[in-house]
Enzyme design. Structure first.
Site, PDB file in Angstrom:
ATOM      1  N   TYR A 102       0.828  -1.200   0.000  1.00  0.00           N
ATOM      2  CA  TYR A 102       0.000   0.000   0.000  1.00  0.00           C
ATOM      3  C   TYR A 102       0.868   1.258   0.000  1.00  0.00           C
ATOM      4  O   TYR A 102       0.679   2.159  -0.823  1.00  0.00           O
ATOM      5  CB  TYR A 102      -0.929  -0.020   1.218  1.00  0.00           C
ATOM      6  CG  TYR A 102      -1.849   1.167   1.319  1.00  0.00           C
ATOM      7  CD1 TYR A 102      -2.950   1.287   0.485  1.00  0.00           C
ATOM      8  CD2 TYR A 102      -1.624   2.164   2.262  1.00  0.00           C
ATOM      9  CE1 TYR A 102      -3.805   2.372   0.585  1.00  0.00           C
ATOM     10  CE2 TYR A 102      -2.473   3.252   2.371  1.00  0.00           C
ATOM     11  CZ  TYR A 102      -3.564   3.353   1.529  1.00  0.00           C
ATOM     12  OH  TYR A 102      -4.408   4.435   1.632  1.00  0.00           O
ATOM     13  N   LYS A 106       1.285   4.206  -2.913  1.00  0.00           N
ATOM     14  CA  LYS A 106       0.967   5.597  -2.607  1.00  0.00           C
ATOM     15  C   LYS A 106       2.180   6.504  -2.797  1.00  0.00           C
ATOM     16  O   LYS A 106       2.038   7.645  -3.252  1.00  0.00           O
ATOM     17  CB  LYS A 106       0.412   5.725  -1.181  1.00  0.00           C
ATOM     18  CG  LYS A 106      -0.922   5.012  -0.989  1.00  0.00           C
ATOM     19  CD  LYS A 106      -1.981   5.577  -1.923  1.00  0.00           C
ATOM     20  CE  LYS A 106      -3.350   4.999  -1.657  1.00  0.00           C
ATOM     21  NZ  LYS A 106      -4.402   5.698  -2.417  1.00  0.00           N
ATOM     22  N   SER A 137     -12.002   2.439   6.713  1.00  0.00           N
ATOM     23  CA  SER A 137     -12.445   1.944   5.413  1.00  0.00           C
ATOM     24  C   SER A 137     -13.286   0.700   5.600  1.00  0.00           C
ATOM     25  O   SER A 137     -13.205   0.027   6.620  1.00  0.00           O
ATOM     26  CB  SER A 137     -11.246   1.582   4.538  1.00  0.00           C
ATOM     27  OG  SER A 137     -10.418   2.681   4.337  1.00  0.00           O
TER      28      SER A 137
END
Length: 153
Positions: A102, A106, A137
């Protein structure tokens, strides 16, 4: 004003993004503001995350937004106006344990959009990156052996 039109897009399916962008431009003629806000994340130790899952995260968080941006960009350049926004993550600036795929996706997105910002200045196209801190989330608890269920969407 335009009647809203719902266009479904799986941002991690790079092959369909060009067609979706064409559909949007055919429907409305232009895009004034593009907000890239889709994302996927996974939590796990580097050695436990497959390369396949690393690639899926990179497709959704890096290749998806840049593919859509590149599809819309020629229209903005020809009109010499537009705004592109990347809703990213603080993990695009700093990495934390168990978020390598992740954070890497990013970081890559931040680098791309930083360069794009400098390149688009001459065309009066604004490029912004928003890096919020941690957010809650949607998440499903994975069944054993079901890595795809460990993805936040």
């Amino acid at each position: 004003t335009y009647t809203p039109k719902l266009i479904l897009l799986n941002i991690s399916d790079i092959n369909c993004i060009q067609d979706v962008a064409k559909e949007i431009l055919n429907c409305y003629g232009c895009v004034d503001i593009l907000i890239n806000n889709a994302s996927m994340k996974v939590k796990g130790a580097v050695q436990s995350i497959s390369l396949e899952l690393d690639k899926k995260i990179m497709d959704a968080n890096y290749f998806g937004p840049i593919t859509l941006t590149k599809a819309i960009l020629p229209n903005m350049i020809s009109r010499r106006t537009g705004q592109i926004v990347l809703i990213n993550s603080i993990q695009g600036k700093i990495g934390i344990p168990f978020r390598a795929a992740y954070a890497a996706s990013k970081h890559a997105a931040v680098g791309f959009f930083d360069c794009l910002r400098a390149e688009m200045e001459e065309f009066d196209i604004s490029v912004s990156t928003v890096n919020p801190t941690f957010i809650c989330s949607y998440h499903r608890q994975p069944a054993p052996g079901n890595w795809e269920a460990s993805i936040w969407k």
